[in-house]
Scaffold this motif. Structure first.
Motif, PDB file in Angstrom:
ATOM      1  N   ARG A  22       0.835  -1.210   0.000  1.00  0.00           N
ATOM      2  CA  ARG A  22       0.000   0.000   0.000  1.00  0.00           C
ATOM      3  C   ARG A  22       0.863   1.251   0.000  1.00  0.00           C
ATOM      4  NH1 ARG A  22      -2.801  -3.481   3.424  1.00  0.00           N
ATOM      5  NH2 ARG A  22      -4.960  -3.934   2.788  1.00  0.00           N
ATOM      6  N   SER A  23       1.911   1.245   0.819  1.00  0.00           N
ATOM      7  CA  SER A  23       2.818   2.397   0.870  1.00  0.00           C
ATOM      8  C   SER A  23       3.500   2.608  -0.473  1.00  0.00           C
ATOM      9  CB  SER A  23       3.875   2.189   1.961  1.00  0.00           C
ATOM     10  OG  SER A  23       3.284   2.095   3.237  1.00  0.00           O
ATOM     11  N   LEU A  24       3.890   1.516  -1.137  1.00  0.00           N
ATOM     12  CA  LEU A  24       4.550   1.625  -2.440  1.00  0.00           C
ATOM     13  C   LEU A  24       3.619   2.213  -3.494  1.00  0.00           C
ATOM     14  CD1 LEU A  24       6.606  -1.703  -2.587  1.00  0.00           C
ATOM     15  CD2 LEU A  24       7.535   0.605  -2.797  1.00  0.00           C
ATOM     16  N   ILE A  25       2.362   1.778  -3.483  1.00  0.00           N
ATOM     17  CA  ILE A  25       1.400   2.346  -4.431  1.00  0.00           C
ATOM     18  C   ILE A  25       1.238   3.848  -4.179  1.00  0.00           C
ATOM     19  CG2 ILE A  25      -1.044   2.392  -5.083  1.00  0.00           C
ATOM     20  CD1 ILE A  25      -1.095  -0.625  -4.690  1.00  0.00           C
ATOM     21  N   GLY A  26       1.175   4.233  -2.904  1.00  0.00           N
ATOM     22  CA  GLY A  26       1.003   5.641  -2.566  1.00  0.00           C
ATOM     23  C   GLY A  26       2.192   6.498  -2.977  1.00  0.00           C
ATOM     24  N   THR A  27       3.402   6.092  -2.583  1.00  0.00           N
ATOM     25  CA  THR A  27       4.582   6.907  -2.900  1.00  0.00           C
ATOM     26  C   THR A  27       4.902   6.877  -4.392  1.00  0.00           C
ATOM     27  OG1 THR A  27       6.045   5.039  -2.336  1.00  0.00           O
ATOM     28  CG2 THR A  27       5.608   6.647  -0.608  1.00  0.00           C
ATOM     29  N   CYS A  28       4.764   5.715  -5.024  1.00  0.00           N
ATOM     30  CA  CYS A  28       5.051   5.617  -6.461  1.00  0.00           C
ATOM     31  C   CYS A  28       4.036   6.411  -7.286  1.00  0.00           C
ATOM     32  CB  CYS A  28       5.034   4.156  -6.908  1.00  0.00           C
ATOM     33  SG  CYS A  28       6.402   3.164  -6.287  1.00  0.00           S
ATOM     34  N   GLY A  29       2.760   6.258  -6.955  1.00  0.00           N
ATOM     35  CA  GLY A  29       1.717   6.941  -7.715  1.00  0.00           C
ATOM     36  C   GLY A  29       1.795   8.451  -7.596  1.00  0.00           C
ATOM     37  N   ALA A  30       1.984   8.948  -6.371  1.00  0.00           N
ATOM     38  CA  ALA A  30       2.062  10.394  -6.166  1.00  0.00           C
ATOM     39  C   ALA A  30       3.288  10.976  -6.849  1.00  0.00           C
ATOM     40  CB  ALA A  30       2.091  10.702  -4.666  1.00  0.00           C
ATOM     41  N   TRP A  31       4.413  10.271  -6.760  1.00  0.00           N
ATOM     42  CA  TRP A  31       5.645  10.757  -7.375  1.00  0.00           C
ATOM     43  C   TRP A  31       5.536  10.766  -8.904  1.00  0.00           C
ATOM     44  CZ3 TRP A  31      10.377   9.449  -3.907  1.00  0.00           C
ATOM     45  CH2 TRP A  31      11.311  10.500  -3.975  1.00  0.00           C
ATOM     46  N   PHE A  32       4.878   9.740  -9.470  1.00  0.00           N
ATOM     47  CA  PHE A  32       4.684   9.686 -10.927  1.00  0.00           C
ATOM     48  C   PHE A  32       3.870  10.892 -11.394  1.00  0.00           C
ATOM     49  CE2 PHE A  32       2.339   8.654 -14.735  1.00  0.00           C
ATOM     50  CZ  PHE A  32       3.254   7.974 -15.532  1.00  0.00           C
ATOM     51  N   LEU A  33       2.747  11.148 -10.738  1.00  0.00           N
ATOM     52  CA  LEU A  33       1.873  12.250 -11.157  1.00  0.00           C
ATOM     53  C   LEU A  33       2.563  13.605 -11.027  1.00  0.00           C
ATOM     54  CD1 LEU A  33      -1.501  11.066  -9.547  1.00  0.00           C
ATOM     55  CD2 LEU A  33      -0.890  11.055 -11.978  1.00  0.00           C
ATOM     56  N   TYR A  34       3.281  13.803  -9.927  1.00  0.00           N
ATOM     57  CA  TYR A  34       3.934  15.094  -9.709  1.00  0.00           C
ATOM     58  C   TYR A  34       5.047  15.329 -10.730  1.00  0.00           C
ATOM     59  CZ  TYR A  34       6.533  18.839  -7.417  1.00  0.00           C
ATOM     60  OH  TYR A  34       7.179  20.025  -7.146  1.00  0.00           O
ATOM     61  N   ASP A  35       5.907  14.340 -10.934  1.00  0.00           N
ATOM     62  CA  ASP A  35       7.016  14.509 -11.883  1.00  0.00           C
ATOM     63  C   ASP A  35       6.527  14.586 -13.321  1.00  0.00           C
ATOM     64  OD1 ASP A  35       8.802  14.560  -9.837  1.00  0.00           O
ATOM     65  OD2 ASP A  35       9.933  12.785 -10.429  1.00  0.00           O
ATOM     66  N   PHE A  36       5.415  13.913 -13.626  1.00  0.00           N
ATOM     67  CA  PHE A  36       4.848  13.990 -14.971  1.00  0.00           C
ATOM     68  C   PHE A  36       4.525  15.428 -15.346  1.00  0.00           C
ATOM     69  CE2 PHE A  36       1.104  14.209 -17.726  1.00  0.00           C
ATOM     70  CZ  PHE A  36       1.513  13.442 -18.806  1.00  0.00           C
ATOM     71  N   VAL A  37       4.044  16.196 -14.375  1.00  0.00           N
ATOM     72  CA  VAL A  37       3.639  17.580 -14.638  1.00  0.00           C
ATOM     73  C   VAL A  37       4.798  18.546 -14.448  1.00  0.00           C
ATOM     74  CG1 VAL A  37       2.130  19.452 -13.898  1.00  0.00           C
ATOM     75  CG2 VAL A  37       1.256  17.112 -13.984  1.00  0.00           C
ATOM     76  N   THR A  38       5.530  18.395 -13.350  1.00  0.00           N
ATOM     77  CA  THR A  38       6.473  19.447 -12.968  1.00  0.00           C
ATOM     78  C   THR A  38       7.822  19.361 -13.680  1.00  0.00           C
ATOM     79  OG1 THR A  38       7.372  20.629 -11.049  1.00  0.00           O
ATOM     80  CG2 THR A  38       7.538  18.249 -11.010  1.00  0.00           C
TER      81      THR A  38
END
Length: 433
Positions: free
Chosen positions: A269-285
């Motif tokens: 669960r932690s991996l899904i949370g950290t990986c997913g949030a990091w993917f979305l943020y870096d995709f944009v920023t």
């Protein structure tokens, strides 16, 4: 969050290195009790580890932002050869290398040691930066030059990516040993602040070199800027050869028969949370950072390269205060609320710029300020919190591996975003970037 608690989740057949005739729960209690009992050498090493992590990550920030003004120079020097495809390939080379580095060095961090990982990343950055500085195409070929740069930036990227799990886990554990209460703010200041400071630093070096060499010698300018990237990692190389791994790692490491199945079961669960949030943020920023020089250059219309760089420096400076605000808020309102607040600010300022793009770009200072406030909001929330929560969410024996996987997924998002940036710009217009 206690490392001892997490170590206790592993089965007794996979005990960490250390005393072998006690249960895992008893060993976890002992680790928690002794982690902060440092002798003078360990205490001094903890401080230097924190500082060296910061200085090491400055080189990451510099390399991440090096292409911001280099893209502008290459477009001026090679208007026909430096197409959007070539620009994207050279920019993405660092990201592809970073993904490889984050995963591989993350494993090295846990299985071999923090020190080996840190020394390896330093050498890779120096090698890649040296090759980039000396890049040439066969028989003067311009396309050969950019393929050479692509390979050099890829090698640099492996070192840059490896710095994320290596420096961040070392800084987190050293800060934890010094003061649990201040771990969050200290971690943010020696990771996200110095990574973000690499942007203004890269532009400042560019402006100094450009002023000295002049716009008639752009070849010299970009090579000197690339060469400066060799010096930054060397500032901490000697210390890294002499450093001690953290006490948490020395007492809690699992170097053989790592129970990865249990790790996935415990942390999926932690991996899904950290990986997913990091993917979305870096995709944009990330693409907004890499191509910000090109965006500003297109807005100011017929401005000089130096003028573009000056606006870029202001943009980088405006983005920094959010980091300090996030460091101040993380203990007061919590990691999750700080991240939500930052994401919300990023969304609001992004919508303002996008919806009013045609009008706001006619007032360049206003455009740069809002652009900077958008990036500052991102730094305050996900920029500060993603690394911090990734370092706090996993046990010491697998912290480097899980942190590296999370950061690698983030860089995958950055690569996808960078690849999609130019088609979006060409087909939908700049307001949708």
């Amino acid at each position: 969050m206690s490392d001892g608690k997490h170590v206790g989740k592993f089965s007794e057949g996979d005990q960490p290195s250390g005393p072998q005739n006690i249960t895992v729960d008893a060993y976890a209690t002992d680790l928690k009790a002794t982690a902060h009992k440092l002798n003078e050498k360990e205490s001094l090493s903890a401080w230097f580890t924190i500082l060296a992590s910061g200085f090491g990550l400055i080189s990451d920030g510099y390399q991440n932002n090096l292409m911001t003004m280099s893209n502008v120079i290459f477009k001026a020097l090679y208007p026909t050869e430096y197409t959007s495809t070539v620009s994207t390939r050279v920019s993405n080379a660092l990201l592809v290398g970073a993904i490889i580095g984050q995963i591989s060095v993350g494993l090295i961090c846990d299985r071999v040691g923090r020190k080996v990982a840190l020394v390896s990343t330093t050498l890779l950055i120096v090698l890649g930066a040296t090759l980039g500085t000396a890049a040439h195409g066969a028989n003067g070929s311009v396309l050969g030059l950019f393929w050479f740069l692509t390979i050099a930036r890829g090698i640099t990227g492996v070192g840059v990516g490896g710095e994320y799990p290596a420096s961040s886990t070392s800084a987190s554990e050293a800060a934890n040993e010094r003061s649990i209460q201040d771990r969050g703010p200290v971690f943010i200041m020696v990771t996200n602040f110095v990574l973000s400071f690499g942007g203004p630093l890269a532009v400042s070096v560019f402006l100094i070199v450009l002023s000295a060499a002049g716009e008639q010698h752009l070849q010299t300018v970009w090579r000197v800027c690339f060469g400066f990237g060799i010096l930054l990692p060397l500032t901490v190389f000697v210390f890294r050869l002499r450093m001690l791994s953290s006490k948490l790692y020395r007492k809690g490491a699992i170097k053989r028969r790592v129970p990865y199945r249990l790790v996935v079961k415990r942390y999926w669960r932690s991996l899904i949370g950290t990986c997913g949030a990091w993917f979305l943020y870096d995709f944009v920023t990330f693409p907004n950072g890499v191509f910000s020089g090109a965006i500003i250059s297109s807005v100011i219309h017929n401005g000089s390269i130096k003028q573009t760089a000056e606006w870029q420096l202001l943009l980088g400076a405006i983005s920094l205060p959010g980091i300090f605000l996030g460091a101040w808020l993380c203990n007061r309102i919590g990691r999750r609320n700080t991240m939500i607040l930052g994401f919300s600010g990023y969304l609001v300022f992004g919508l303002i710029i996008g919806l009013s793009y045609d009008k706001i770009t006619t007032i360049i200072p206003l455009f740069v300020i809002f652009y900077g406030l958008m990036q500052s909001s991102g730094n305050m929330g996900p920029g500060d919190m993603l690394g911090l929560t990734s370092s706090e969410s996993y046990a010491t024996p697998v912290r480097g591996t899980c942190y590296g996987i999370s950061a690698a997924i983030g860089k995958t998002g950055a690569a996808v975003g960078t690849q999609a940036f130019t088609p979006i710009q060409n087909n939908l217009g700049k307001r949708y970037e």
